[in-house]
Each structure stands twice: as C-alpha cells, then as structure tokens.
Design a protein around this motif. Structure first.
Motif, PDB file in Angstrom:
ATOM      1  N   ALA A  28     -42.340  35.559  62.937  1.00  0.00           N
ATOM      2  CA  ALA A  28     -43.518  35.234  63.736  1.00  0.00           C
ATOM      3  C   ALA A  28     -44.346  34.199  62.979  1.00  0.00           C
ATOM      4  O   ALA A  28     -44.565  34.322  61.779  1.00  0.00           O
ATOM      5  CB  ALA A  28     -44.351  36.490  63.971  1.00  0.00           C
ATOM      6  N   ALA A  29     -44.787  33.164  63.687  1.00  0.00           N
ATOM      7  CA  ALA A  29     -45.563  32.109  63.062  1.00  0.00           C
ATOM      8  C   ALA A  29     -46.706  31.692  63.982  1.00  0.00           C
ATOM      9  O   ALA A  29     -46.575  31.733  65.201  1.00  0.00           O
ATOM     10  CB  ALA A  29     -44.678  30.901  62.758  1.00  0.00           C
ATOM     11  N   THR A  30     -47.822  31.290  63.360  1.00  0.00           N
ATOM     12  CA  THR A  30     -48.964  30.767  64.102  1.00  0.00           C
ATOM     13  C   THR A  30     -49.149  29.312  63.722  1.00  0.00           C
ATOM     14  O   THR A  30     -49.299  28.981  62.542  1.00  0.00           O
ATOM     15  CB  THR A  30     -50.243  31.567  63.779  1.00  0.00           C
ATOM     16  N   ILE A  31     -49.135  28.448  64.721  1.00  0.00           N
ATOM     17  CA  ILE A  31     -49.269  27.005  64.493  1.00  0.00           C
ATOM     18  C   ILE A  31     -50.703  26.679  64.104  1.00  0.00           C
ATOM     19  O   ILE A  31     -51.645  27.121  64.768  1.00  0.00           O
ATOM     20  CB  ILE A  31     -48.875  26.223  65.765  1.00  0.00           C
ATOM     21  N   ASP A  81     -53.233  27.390  66.939  1.00  0.00           N
ATOM     22  CA  ASP A  81     -53.467  28.834  67.034  1.00  0.00           C
ATOM     23  C   ASP A  81     -52.524  29.547  67.998  1.00  0.00           C
ATOM     24  O   ASP A  81     -52.726  30.719  68.303  1.00  0.00           O
ATOM     25  CB  ASP A  81     -54.919  29.161  67.385  1.00  0.00           C
ATOM     26  N   LYS A  82     -51.494  28.866  68.474  1.00  0.00           N
ATOM     27  CA  LYS A  82     -50.506  29.507  69.342  1.00  0.00           C
ATOM     28  C   LYS A  82     -49.435  30.174  68.483  1.00  0.00           C
ATOM     29  O   LYS A  82     -49.063  29.673  67.419  1.00  0.00           O
ATOM     30  CB  LYS A  82     -49.837  28.504  70.279  1.00  0.00           C
ATOM     31  N   SER A  83     -48.933  31.295  68.968  1.00  0.00           N
ATOM     32  CA  SER A  83     -47.881  32.038  68.274  1.00  0.00           C
ATOM     33  C   SER A  83     -46.515  31.624  68.802  1.00  0.00           C
ATOM     34  O   SER A  83     -46.349  31.405  70.003  1.00  0.00           O
ATOM     35  CB  SER A  83     -48.066  33.535  68.486  1.00  0.00           C
ATOM     36  N   ILE A  84     -45.572  31.532  67.887  1.00  0.00           N
ATOM     37  CA  ILE A  84     -44.183  31.240  68.236  1.00  0.00           C
ATOM     38  C   ILE A  84     -43.285  32.099  67.360  1.00  0.00           C
ATOM     39  O   ILE A  84     -43.743  32.715  66.400  1.00  0.00           O
ATOM     40  CB  ILE A  84     -43.814  29.748  68.035  1.00  0.00           C
ATOM     41  N   SER A  85     -42.021  32.133  67.703  1.00  0.00           N
ATOM     42  CA  SER A  85     -41.045  32.720  66.794  1.00  0.00           C
ATOM     43  C   SER A  85     -40.179  31.587  66.250  1.00  0.00           C
ATOM     44  O   SER A  85     -39.954  30.582  66.927  1.00  0.00           O
ATOM     45  CB  SER A  85     -40.174  33.770  67.492  1.00  0.00           C
ATOM     46  N   ALA A 100     -29.238  26.313  62.071  1.00  0.00           N
ATOM     47  CA  ALA A 100     -30.413  25.564  62.498  1.00  0.00           C
ATOM     48  C   ALA A 100     -31.592  26.512  62.698  1.00  0.00           C
ATOM     49  O   ALA A 100     -31.409  27.725  62.794  1.00  0.00           O
ATOM     50  CB  ALA A 100     -30.118  24.832  63.806  1.00  0.00           C
ATOM     51  N   ILE A 101     -32.789  25.943  62.765  1.00  0.00           N
ATOM     52  CA  ILE A 101     -33.993  26.686  63.120  1.00  0.00           C
ATOM     53  C   ILE A 101     -34.338  26.339  64.556  1.00  0.00           C
ATOM     54  O   ILE A 101     -34.339  25.168  64.930  1.00  0.00           O
ATOM     55  CB  ILE A 101     -35.197  26.301  62.238  1.00  0.00           C
ATOM     56  N   ARG A 102     -34.659  27.342  65.332  1.00  0.00           N
ATOM     57  CA  ARG A 102     -35.128  27.130  66.693  1.00  0.00           C
ATOM     58  C   ARG A 102     -36.486  27.807  66.856  1.00  0.00           C
ATOM     59  O   ARG A 102     -36.785  28.790  66.162  1.00  0.00           O
ATOM     60  CB  ARG A 102     -34.146  27.699  67.719  1.00  0.00           C
ATOM     61  N   VAL A 103     -37.305  27.259  67.754  1.00  0.00           N
ATOM     62  CA  VAL A 103     -38.578  27.875  68.087  1.00  0.00           C
ATOM     63  C   VAL A 103     -38.441  28.528  69.451  1.00  0.00           C
ATOM     64  O   VAL A 103     -37.628  28.119  70.275  1.00  0.00           O
ATOM     65  CB  VAL A 103     -39.744  26.863  68.084  1.00  0.00           C
ATOM     66  N   GLY A 104     -39.235  29.565  69.650  1.00  0.00           N
ATOM     67  CA  GLY A 104     -39.201  30.263  70.929  1.00  0.00           C
ATOM     68  C   GLY A 104     -40.467  31.059  71.139  1.00  0.00           C
ATOM     69  O   GLY A 104     -41.407  31.008  70.336  1.00  0.00           O
ATOM     70  N   GLU A 105     -40.469  31.812  72.241  1.00  0.00           N
ATOM     71  CA  GLU A 105     -41.599  32.682  72.536  1.00  0.00           C
ATOM     72  C   GLU A 105     -41.748  33.701  71.416  1.00  0.00           C
ATOM     73  O   GLU A 105     -40.761  34.091  70.786  1.00  0.00           O
ATOM     74  CB  GLU A 105     -41.368  33.406  73.859  1.00  0.00           C
ATOM     75  N   PRO A 106     -42.973  34.160  71.188  1.00  0.00           N
ATOM     76  CA  PRO A 106     -43.168  35.181  70.156  1.00  0.00           C
ATOM     77  C   PRO A 106     -42.309  36.411  70.421  1.00  0.00           C
ATOM     78  O   PRO A 106     -42.095  36.797  71.573  1.00  0.00           O
ATOM     79  CB  PRO A 106     -44.652  35.522  70.277  1.00  0.00           C
ATOM     80  N   VAL A 107     -41.787  36.992  69.349  1.00  0.00           N
ATOM     81  CA  VAL A 107     -40.962  38.193  69.431  1.00  0.00           C
ATOM     82  C   VAL A 107     -41.782  39.359  68.898  1.00  0.00           C
ATOM     83  O   VAL A 107     -42.230  39.332  67.742  1.00  0.00           O
ATOM     84  CB  VAL A 107     -39.661  38.037  68.605  1.00  0.00           C
ATOM     85  N   VAL A 108     -42.000  40.359  69.736  1.00  0.00           N
ATOM     86  CA  VAL A 108     -42.771  41.531  69.334  1.00  0.00           C
ATOM     87  C   VAL A 108     -42.091  42.216  68.158  1.00  0.00           C
ATOM     88  O   VAL A 108     -40.885  42.451  68.186  1.00  0.00           O
ATOM     89  CB  VAL A 108     -42.927  42.518  70.511  1.00  0.00           C
ATOM     90  N   GLY A 109     -42.855  42.484  67.110  1.00  0.00           N
ATOM     91  CA  GLY A 109     -42.331  43.193  65.951  1.00  0.00           C
ATOM     92  C   GLY A 109     -41.655  42.320  64.908  1.00  0.00           C
ATOM     93  O   GLY A 109     -41.230  42.829  63.869  1.00  0.00           O
ATOM     94  N   ALA A 110     -41.542  41.003  65.152  1.00  0.00           N
ATOM     95  CA  ALA A 110     -40.919  40.122  64.156  1.00  0.00           C
ATOM     96  C   ALA A 110     -41.830  40.023  62.936  1.00  0.00           C
ATOM     97  O   ALA A 110     -43.052  39.976  63.071  1.00  0.00           O
ATOM     98  CB  ALA A 110     -40.688  38.729  64.742  1.00  0.00           C
ATOM     99  N   PRO A 111     -41.264  40.011  61.744  1.00  0.00           N
ATOM    100  CA  PRO A 111     -42.100  39.862  60.548  1.00  0.00           C
ATOM    101  C   PRO A 111     -42.775  38.487  60.530  1.00  0.00           C
ATOM    102  O   PRO A 111     -42.258  37.514  61.081  1.00  0.00           O
ATOM    103  CB  PRO A 111     -41.105  39.998  59.384  1.00  0.00           C
ATOM    104  N   ASP A 112     -43.949  38.440  59.909  1.00  0.00           N
ATOM    105  CA  ASP A 112     -44.686  37.184  59.822  1.00  0.00           C
ATOM    106  C   ASP A 112     -44.040  36.222  58.836  1.00  0.00           C
ATOM    107  O   ASP A 112     -43.494  36.639  57.810  1.00  0.00           O
ATOM    108  CB  ASP A 112     -46.129  37.430  59.359  1.00  0.00           C
ATOM    109  N   LEU A 113     -44.133  34.949  59.167  1.00  0.00           N
ATOM    110  CA  LEU A 113     -43.732  33.901  58.241  1.00  0.00           C
ATOM    111  C   LEU A 113     -44.736  33.935  57.093  1.00  0.00           C
ATOM    112  O   LEU A 113     -45.934  33.907  57.303  1.00  0.00           O
ATOM    113  CB  LEU A 113     -43.785  32.544  58.944  1.00  0.00           C
ATOM    114  N   VAL A 114     -44.250  34.021  55.888  1.00  0.00           N
ATOM    115  CA  VAL A 114     -45.134  34.043  54.721  1.00  0.00           C
ATOM    116  C   VAL A 114     -44.655  32.997  53.742  1.00  0.00           C
ATOM    117  O   VAL A 114     -43.506  32.559  53.792  1.00  0.00           O
ATOM    118  CB  VAL A 114     -45.159  35.430  54.035  1.00  0.00           C
TER     119      VAL A 114
END
Length: 127
Positions: A28-31, A81-85, A100-114
């Motif tokens: 999970a990531a926040t732009i 401030d939008k959330s993505i996965s 590869a890395i892909r972006v998508g809709e937020p995934v409930v329960g995904a760990p945060d990007l740190v």
C-alpha cells in the motif's frame, strides 16, 4: 541481513514487489507528488511518483500511467494523497519474461510501503 538492503536505492524496483521466491506481493502506498527525474546512463528524463514514508520513487511507464489516469483522472495534481497498491507482475522485455512493478487500486490489508533499511557502516555485519 538481506544484501539487497545494504546500499540505498533511489528508485523502487521489481524486486521490492516480489518475495524471495519470486512471488508477487502487494504494498500500500500514498502518493505525495510527481517529479521529473533523470535516469540511466543516457540521462533519460522521466516522470516519477513520490510516496509518503520513503524517499524512494517509482518511475512511470505507459502502463502504470494509464492505470493512474483511469483511477484518478488525467490531472496529476489530483493524485496527491491518493492511495494505490504497488504489486509484482511479469512483462515481456526484449523477448523475455521479466519482473515488473504495476500500480492498481488499493488492496485492503496490504502492508504499507516503508523506507528500505539502509546499510549503516557502524553496524556489525552478521557472520
């Protein structure tokens, strides 16, 4: 210690969204923004997303850009401030399957990007 964490990296890579066995994981990531960056030995200019909680960036390709437009519209100021996965995928590159890395809709329960741990030369290296 994972040797991939020993040197700071400016950009996210496909290894960040695949586990040690090559299986895709979602983060999970926040732009926080979008900036123009220079990458590679040819000094290519590209656009990159920045994220809350890390200095690492994700350079955009056509596929990920299209998904972001679909999710949040073409006005990039609206992406802040939008959330993505961020998730692992495979794609064809020069006739080969590559991670590869892909972006998508937020995934409930995904760990945060740190932020990835960086090697501290004062740390003792495990034997």
């Amino acid at each position: 210690m994972n040797a991939n964490t020993m040197m700071p990296k400016e950009y996210l890579s496909a290894n960040d969204v695949h586990d040690s066995k090559g299986k895709s994981i979602s983060l999970a990531a926040t732009i926080t923004g979008l900036r123009k960056v220079t990458v590679g030995t040819d000094n290519d200019e590209r656009w990159a997303l920045t994220f809350k909680g890390t200095d690492r960036k994700l350079t955009l390709n056509k596929t990920n850009l299209s998904v972001l437009i679909e999710l949040y519209g073409a006005e990039t100021d609206d992406w802040t401030d939008k959330s993505i996965s961020l998730y692992g995928a495979t794609t064809q590159y020069q006739g080969k399957n590559v991670k590869a890395i892909r972006v998508g809709e937020p995934v409930v329960g995904a760990p945060d990007l740190v932020a990835v741990e960086h090697f501290d030369p004062d740390d003792e290296i495990p034997v």
